[in-house]
Design a protein around this motif. Sequence first.
Motif, PDB file in Angstrom:
ATOM      1  N   LEU A 172      -2.602   6.646  -2.858  1.00  0.00           N
ATOM      2  CA  LEU A 172      -1.476   5.725  -3.047  1.00  0.00           C
ATOM      3  C   LEU A 172      -1.785   4.329  -2.514  1.00  0.00           C
ATOM      4  CD1 LEU A 172       1.516   8.129  -2.347  1.00  0.00           C
ATOM      5  CD2 LEU A 172       0.571   7.399  -4.554  1.00  0.00           C
ATOM      6  N   THR A 173      -2.551   4.253  -1.445  1.00  0.00           N
ATOM      7  CA  THR A 173      -2.992   2.938  -0.958  1.00  0.00           C
ATOM      8  C   THR A 173      -3.883   2.286  -2.008  1.00  0.00           C
ATOM      9  OG1 THR A 173      -2.856   3.632   1.355  1.00  0.00           O
ATOM     10  CG2 THR A 173      -4.253   1.726   0.871  1.00  0.00           C
ATOM     11  N   GLY A 174      -4.831   3.045  -2.570  1.00  0.00           N
ATOM     12  CA  GLY A 174      -5.719   2.515  -3.610  1.00  0.00           C
ATOM     13  C   GLY A 174      -4.943   2.068  -4.838  1.00  0.00           C
ATOM     14  N   ASN A 175      -3.924   2.837  -5.229  1.00  0.00           N
ATOM     15  CA  ASN A 175      -3.087   2.434  -6.369  1.00  0.00           C
ATOM     16  C   ASN A 175      -2.386   1.116  -6.081  1.00  0.00           C
ATOM     17  OD1 ASN A 175      -3.834   4.812  -7.636  1.00  0.00           O
ATOM     18  ND2 ASN A 175      -1.885   5.855  -7.243  1.00  0.00           N
ATOM     19  N   GLY A 176      -1.910   0.956  -4.859  1.00  0.00           N
ATOM     20  CA  GLY A 176      -1.258  -0.301  -4.481  1.00  0.00           C
ATOM     21  C   GLY A 176      -2.222  -1.471  -4.535  1.00  0.00           C
ATOM     22  N   VAL A 177      -3.438  -1.274  -4.017  1.00  0.00           N
ATOM     23  CA  VAL A 177      -4.457  -2.330  -4.050  1.00  0.00           C
ATOM     24  C   VAL A 177      -4.765  -2.699  -5.499  1.00  0.00           C
ATOM     25  CG1 VAL A 177      -6.862  -2.901  -3.491  1.00  0.00           C
ATOM     26  CG2 VAL A 177      -5.429  -1.765  -1.788  1.00  0.00           C
ATOM     27  N   THR A 178      -4.906  -1.704  -6.358  1.00  0.00           N
ATOM     28  CA  THR A 178      -5.139  -1.968  -7.786  1.00  0.00           C
ATOM     29  C   THR A 178      -4.026  -2.835  -8.354  1.00  0.00           C
ATOM     30  OG1 THR A 178      -6.377   0.082  -8.152  1.00  0.00           O
ATOM     31  CG2 THR A 178      -5.292  -0.881 -10.071  1.00  0.00           C
ATOM     32  N   ARG A 179      -2.789  -2.446  -8.097  1.00  0.00           N
ATOM     33  CA  ARG A 179      -1.638  -3.179  -8.648  1.00  0.00           C
ATOM     34  C   ARG A 179      -1.594  -4.623  -8.168  1.00  0.00           C
ATOM     35  NH1 ARG A 179       0.954   1.578  -7.945  1.00  0.00           N
ATOM     36  NH2 ARG A 179       1.770   0.994  -5.909  1.00  0.00           N
ATOM     37  N   PHE A 180      -1.679  -4.810  -6.840  1.00  0.00           N
ATOM     38  CA  PHE A 180      -1.480  -6.183  -6.364  1.00  0.00           C
ATOM     39  C   PHE A 180      -2.668  -7.091  -6.634  1.00  0.00           C
ATOM     40  CE2 PHE A 180      -2.528  -4.502  -1.952  1.00  0.00           C
ATOM     41  CZ  PHE A 180      -3.554  -5.373  -1.610  1.00  0.00           C
ATOM     42  N   ILE A 181      -3.886  -6.561  -6.678  1.00  0.00           N
ATOM     43  CA  ILE A 181      -5.020  -7.418  -7.045  1.00  0.00           C
ATOM     44  C   ILE A 181      -4.872  -7.886  -8.492  1.00  0.00           C
ATOM     45  CG2 ILE A 181      -7.490  -7.399  -7.596  1.00  0.00           C
ATOM     46  CD1 ILE A 181      -7.994  -5.988  -4.981  1.00  0.00           C
ATOM     47  N   GLY A 230       0.875  -1.164   0.000  1.00  0.00           N
ATOM     48  CA  GLY A 230       0.000   0.000   0.000  1.00  0.00           C
ATOM     49  C   GLY A 230       0.916   1.218   0.000  1.00  0.00           C
ATOM     50  N   LEU A 231       0.644   2.174   0.850  1.00  0.00           N
ATOM     51  CA  LEU A 231       1.548   3.318   0.998  1.00  0.00           C
ATOM     52  C   LEU A 231       2.647   3.006   1.995  1.00  0.00           C
ATOM     53  CD1 LEU A 231       2.459   6.231   0.596  1.00  0.00           C
ATOM     54  CD2 LEU A 231       0.752   6.931   2.297  1.00  0.00           C
ATOM     55  N   TRP A 232       2.269   2.537   3.184  1.00  0.00           N
ATOM     56  CA  TRP A 232       3.232   2.342   4.262  1.00  0.00           C
ATOM     57  C   TRP A 232       3.554   0.892   4.556  1.00  0.00           C
ATOM     58  CZ3 TRP A 232       5.381   6.736   4.935  1.00  0.00           C
ATOM     59  CH2 TRP A 232       4.646   7.915   4.900  1.00  0.00           C
ATOM     60  N   SER A 233       2.781  -0.016   4.062  1.00  0.00           N
ATOM     61  CA  SER A 233       2.931  -1.393   4.515  1.00  0.00           C
ATOM     62  C   SER A 233       2.487  -2.385   3.447  1.00  0.00           C
ATOM     63  CB  SER A 233       2.055  -1.616   5.763  1.00  0.00           C
ATOM     64  OG  SER A 233       0.681  -1.606   5.400  1.00  0.00           O
ATOM     65  N   THR A 234       2.696  -3.641   3.754  1.00  0.00           N
ATOM     66  CA  THR A 234       2.104  -4.712   2.951  1.00  0.00           C
ATOM     67  C   THR A 234       0.691  -4.944   3.472  1.00  0.00           C
ATOM     68  OG1 THR A 234       4.259  -5.729   2.591  1.00  0.00           O
ATOM     69  CG2 THR A 234       2.323  -7.121   2.217  1.00  0.00           C
ATOM     70  N   ILE A 235      -0.238  -5.011   2.543  1.00  0.00           N
ATOM     71  CA  ILE A 235      -1.643  -5.257   2.866  1.00  0.00           C
ATOM     72  C   ILE A 235      -1.930  -6.711   2.516  1.00  0.00           C
ATOM     73  CG2 ILE A 235      -4.032  -4.638   2.325  1.00  0.00           C
ATOM     74  CD1 ILE A 235      -2.920  -1.860   1.460  1.00  0.00           C
ATOM     75  N   TYR A 236      -2.541  -7.449   3.444  1.00  0.00           N
ATOM     76  CA  TYR A 236      -2.850  -8.863   3.246  1.00  0.00           C
ATOM     77  C   TYR A 236      -4.364  -9.059   3.223  1.00  0.00           C
ATOM     78  CZ  TYR A 236       1.995  -9.554   4.641  1.00  0.00           C
ATOM     79  OH  TYR A 236       3.368  -9.503   4.709  1.00  0.00           O
ATOM     80  N   GLY A 237      -4.808  -9.949   2.352  1.00  0.00           N
ATOM     81  CA  GLY A 237      -6.227 -10.236   2.290  1.00  0.00           C
ATOM     82  C   GLY A 237      -6.522 -11.466   1.457  1.00  0.00           C
ATOM     83  N   TYR A 238      -7.788 -11.638   1.156  1.00  0.00           N
ATOM     84  CA  TYR A 238      -8.269 -12.709   0.290  1.00  0.00           C
ATOM     85  C   TYR A 238      -9.260 -12.110  -0.686  1.00  0.00           C
ATOM     86  CZ  TYR A 238      -6.212 -16.306   3.196  1.00  0.00           C
ATOM     87  OH  TYR A 238      -5.322 -17.094   3.864  1.00  0.00           O
ATOM     88  N   LEU A 239      -9.248 -12.632  -1.901  1.00  0.00           N
ATOM     89  CA  LEU A 239     -10.223 -12.264  -2.917  1.00  0.00           C
ATOM     90  C   LEU A 239     -10.980 -13.524  -3.297  1.00  0.00           C
ATOM     91  CD1 LEU A 239     -11.295 -10.054  -4.885  1.00  0.00           C
ATOM     92  CD2 LEU A 239      -9.633 -10.904  -6.528  1.00  0.00           C
ATOM     93  N   ALA A 240     -12.291 -13.422  -3.402  1.00  0.00           N
ATOM     94  CA  ALA A 240     -13.118 -14.560  -3.800  1.00  0.00           C
ATOM     95  C   ALA A 240     -13.792 -14.240  -5.126  1.00  0.00           C
ATOM     96  CB  ALA A 240     -14.170 -14.862  -2.750  1.00  0.00           C
TER      97      ALA A 240
END
Length: 160
Positions: free
Chosen positions: A134-143, A48-58
């Motif tokens: 920037l967090t949203g951009n990171g989420v877009t990229r990694f998803i 994200g901006l400051w960290s690694t964001i962890y989750g799951y996508l279904a």
Amino acid sequence: EHISELTLDGATGQAVASAAEAKDPLPLYVWKEDGVVKKYAFPISGKGLWSTIYGYLALEGDLATTAGTTFYRHGETPGLGGEVEADWFQNNFKGKKVVSNGQRVKFEVVKGKVADKYPQGNDHAVDGISGATLTGNGVTRFINATIDKYESYFKLQRGS
């Protein structure tokens, strides 16, 4: 009872018996009812901006529509990027498309509102978080990067 775990070889898109047999092992969880696949889920993570964001996508059984997402660990700023864990943000992911007309479409967290950026509508974007571009951009990229890793398997399952 309904969920089983597969390990995929990310290089070939094939299911393998164990992670040791895969060049790039990818875990995939499959929900079946009466022998019919209803949903697939897999881990997602990235900066994200400051960290690694962890989750799951279904994904729904059609492997084209999102069933939802959850973000369970991050170090983003509370009240800004930290909103990735808020229900309002996560609920935006339900029913979005990752495949449209047989083609993979890129998922997007927009800056602002989807309706402002795409007045004609958009079925593969979600509203962004105010003050957390920037967090949203990171989420877009990694998803998108994660879906792309699984895409060779998904194509086989969709028959495309």
